[in-house]
Design a protein around this motif. Sequence first.
Motif, PDB file in Angstrom:
ATOM      1  N   GLY A   1      30.076  24.419  40.060  1.00 54.32           N
ATOM      2  CA  GLY A   1      29.675  23.032  39.850  1.00 54.32           C
ATOM      3  C   GLY A   1      29.356  22.286  41.133  1.00 54.32           C
ATOM      4  N   LEU A   2      29.766  22.839  42.276  1.00 57.66           N
ATOM      5  CA  LEU A   2      29.438  22.190  43.552  1.00 57.66           C
ATOM      6  C   LEU A   2      27.932  22.115  43.780  1.00 57.66           C
ATOM      7  CD1 LEU A   2      32.165  23.513  46.006  1.00 57.66           C
ATOM      8  CD2 LEU A   2      31.859  21.166  45.176  1.00 57.66           C
TER       9      LEU A   2
ATOM     10  N   PRO B   1      31.769  14.672  45.645  1.00 63.30           N
ATOM     11  CA  PRO B   1      31.444  15.689  46.648  1.00 63.30           C
ATOM     12  C   PRO B   1      32.251  16.982  46.592  1.00 63.30           C
ATOM     13  CG  PRO B   1      32.902  14.070  47.605  1.00 63.30           C
ATOM     14  CD  PRO B   1      32.610  13.611  46.190  1.00 63.30           C
ATOM     15  N   ASP B   2      33.309  17.054  45.752  1.00 63.47           N
ATOM     16  CA  ASP B   2      34.206  18.206  45.844  1.00 63.47           C
ATOM     17  C   ASP B   2      34.781  18.607  44.500  1.00 63.47           C
ATOM     18  OD1 ASP B   2      35.836  15.816  45.746  1.00 63.47           O
ATOM     19  OD2 ASP B   2      37.523  17.027  46.421  1.00 63.47           O
ATOM     20  N   VAL B   3      35.405  19.789  44.520  1.00 64.77           N
ATOM     21  CA  VAL B   3      36.249  20.261  43.422  1.00 64.77           C
ATOM     22  C   VAL B   3      37.604  20.548  44.050  1.00 64.77           C
ATOM     23  CG1 VAL B   3      34.310  21.227  42.125  1.00 64.77           C
ATOM     24  CG2 VAL B   3      35.604  22.707  43.666  1.00 64.77           C
ATOM     25  N   SER B   4      38.641  20.574  43.242  1.00 67.50           N
ATOM     26  CA  SER B   4      39.966  20.817  43.818  1.00 67.50           C
ATOM     27  C   SER B   4      40.858  21.558  42.841  1.00 67.50           C
ATOM     28  CB  SER B   4      40.626  19.493  44.212  1.00 67.50           C
ATOM     29  OG  SER B   4      40.839  18.686  43.071  1.00 67.50           O
ATOM     30  N   LEU B   5      41.872  22.206  43.432  1.00 64.11           N
ATOM     31  CA  LEU B   5      42.932  22.829  42.652  1.00 64.11           C
ATOM     32  C   LEU B   5      44.245  22.260  43.164  1.00 64.11           C
ATOM     33  CD1 LEU B   5      43.256  26.329  41.288  1.00 64.11           C
ATOM     34  CD2 LEU B   5      45.211  25.379  42.479  1.00 64.11           C
TER      35      LEU B   5
ATOM     36  N   GLU C   1      52.612  19.874  44.478  1.00 66.28           N
ATOM     37  CA  GLU C   1      51.859  18.754  45.059  1.00 66.28           C
ATOM     38  C   GLU C   1      50.897  19.189  46.150  1.00 66.28           C
ATOM     39  OE1 GLU C   1      51.907  16.190  43.267  1.00 66.28           O
ATOM     40  OE2 GLU C   1      53.798  16.511  42.240  1.00 66.28           O
ATOM     41  N   TRP C   2      50.763  20.496  46.401  1.00 63.67           N
ATOM     42  CA  TRP C   2      49.774  20.979  47.350  1.00 63.67           C
ATOM     43  C   TRP C   2      48.427  21.074  46.665  1.00 63.67           C
ATOM     44  CZ3 TRP C   2      50.230  21.045  52.394  1.00 63.67           C
ATOM     45  CH2 TRP C   2      51.514  21.035  52.932  1.00 63.67           C
ATOM     46  N   CYS C   3      47.372  20.755  47.421  1.00 58.58           N
ATOM     47  CA  CYS C   3      46.031  20.685  46.853  1.00 58.58           C
ATOM     48  C   CYS C   3      45.012  21.260  47.836  1.00 58.58           C
ATOM     49  CB  CYS C   3      45.700  19.222  46.548  1.00 58.58           C
ATOM     50  SG  CYS C   3      44.034  18.951  45.927  1.00 58.58           S
ATOM     51  N   LEU C   4      44.080  22.025  47.299  1.00 56.64           N
ATOM     52  CA  LEU C   4      42.928  22.513  48.061  1.00 56.64           C
ATOM     53  C   LEU C   4      41.683  21.860  47.493  1.00 56.64           C
ATOM     54  CD1 LEU C   4      43.294  26.397  48.403  1.00 56.64           C
ATOM     55  CD2 LEU C   4      42.922  24.774  50.270  1.00 56.64           C
ATOM     56  N   SER C   5      40.906  21.204  48.351  1.00 59.42           N
ATOM     57  CA  SER C   5      39.636  20.609  47.946  1.00 59.42           C
ATOM     58  C   SER C   5      38.511  21.358  48.633  1.00 59.42           C
ATOM     59  CB  SER C   5      39.582  19.134  48.349  1.00 59.42           C
ATOM     60  OG  SER C   5      40.598  18.407  47.703  1.00 59.42           O
ATOM     61  N   ALA C   6      37.489  21.734  47.863  1.00 59.40           N
ATOM     62  CA  ALA C   6      36.353  22.487  48.378  1.00 59.40           C
ATOM     63  C   ALA C   6      35.083  21.660  48.245  1.00 59.40           C
ATOM     64  CB  ALA C   6      36.202  23.797  47.599  1.00 59.40           C
ATOM     65  N   PHE C   7      34.251  21.707  49.290  1.00 60.93           N
ATOM     66  CA  PHE C   7      33.003  20.968  49.341  1.00 60.93           C
ATOM     67  C   PHE C   7      31.834  21.949  49.441  1.00 60.93           C
ATOM     68  CE2 PHE C   7      36.360  18.264  50.648  1.00 60.93           C
ATOM     69  CZ  PHE C   7      36.001  16.966  50.306  1.00 60.93           C
ATOM     70  N   ARG C   8      30.661  21.525  49.016  1.00 61.62           N
ATOM     71  CA  ARG C   8      29.474  22.377  49.011  1.00 61.62           C
ATOM     72  C   ARG C   8      29.167  22.944  50.400  1.00 61.62           C
ATOM     73  NH1 ARG C   8      24.273  19.998  46.270  1.00 61.62           N
ATOM     74  NH2 ARG C   8      24.765  18.341  47.709  1.00 61.62           N
ATOM     75  N   SER C   9      29.477  22.205  51.447  1.00 55.44           N
ATOM     76  CA  SER C   9      29.191  22.630  52.823  1.00 55.44           C
ATOM     77  C   SER C   9      30.061  23.793  53.294  1.00 55.44           C
ATOM     78  CB  SER C   9      29.410  21.450  53.767  1.00 55.44           C
ATOM     79  OG  SER C   9      30.794  21.106  53.801  1.00 55.44           O
ATOM     80  N   GLY C  10      31.085  24.147  52.523  1.00 50.68           N
ATOM     81  CA  GLY C  10      32.038  25.168  52.940  1.00 50.68           C
ATOM     82  C   GLY C  10      33.297  24.589  53.546  1.00 50.68           C
TER      83      GLY C  10
ATOM     84  N   GLU D   1      36.243  33.487  49.784  1.00 53.33           N
ATOM     85  CA  GLU D   1      37.506  33.083  50.398  1.00 53.33           C
ATOM     86  C   GLU D   1      38.078  31.857  49.687  1.00 53.33           C
ATOM     87  OE1 GLU D   1      40.717  33.132  53.331  1.00 53.33           O
ATOM     88  OE2 GLU D   1      39.545  34.549  52.173  1.00 53.33           O
ATOM     89  N   THR D   2      37.226  30.938  49.318  1.00 54.07           N
ATOM     90  CA  THR D   2      37.692  29.756  48.582  1.00 54.07           C
ATOM     91  C   THR D   2      38.337  30.179  47.267  1.00 54.07           C
ATOM     92  OG1 THR D   2      36.004  28.338  49.597  1.00 54.07           O
ATOM     93  CG2 THR D   2      36.971  27.577  47.516  1.00 54.07           C
ATOM     94  N   LEU D   3      37.703  31.079  46.547  1.00 59.13           N
ATOM     95  CA  LEU D   3      38.278  31.560  45.288  1.00 59.13           C
ATOM     96  C   LEU D   3      39.602  32.282  45.524  1.00 59.13           C
ATOM     97  CD1 LEU D   3      35.038  32.756  43.504  1.00 59.13           C
ATOM     98  CD2 LEU D   3      36.569  30.905  42.739  1.00 59.13           C
TER      99      LEU D   3
END
Length: 101
Positions: free
Chosen positions: A27-28, A36-40, A45-54, A78-80
């Motif tokens: 979806g990015l 601008p991002d997706v997150s898990l 309470e830890w979170c990873l946010s990923a952006f289209r730019s890498g 790597e993001t996955l």
Amino acid sequence: MSYFMYDVMGGAVDEPDPEAMERVLDGLANADDEHPDVSLSHESEWCLSAFRSGLLIWENTEDDSVAPVKMREVTREETLRLFRLLAAGDIASIEALPWQR
């Protein structure tokens, strides 16, 4: 352990399997300045946010004493992998990476 993702439009996906994680990350392609991002997020309470730019941002959303950190030019694969680690609650493996402060 409980975890969820937000897609690029802010829709929640509860406990996505690896294929659903891939769809959310895909979806990015539709990201914009407002979305601008997706997150898990994990129940810890830890979170990873990923952006289209890498760009990846790693943060604890409930602990203001822990500054967010980032990595640039992270591949989709790597993001996955990191999303799967966080979903499994493997915080230590993610923390061990070369994050930039």
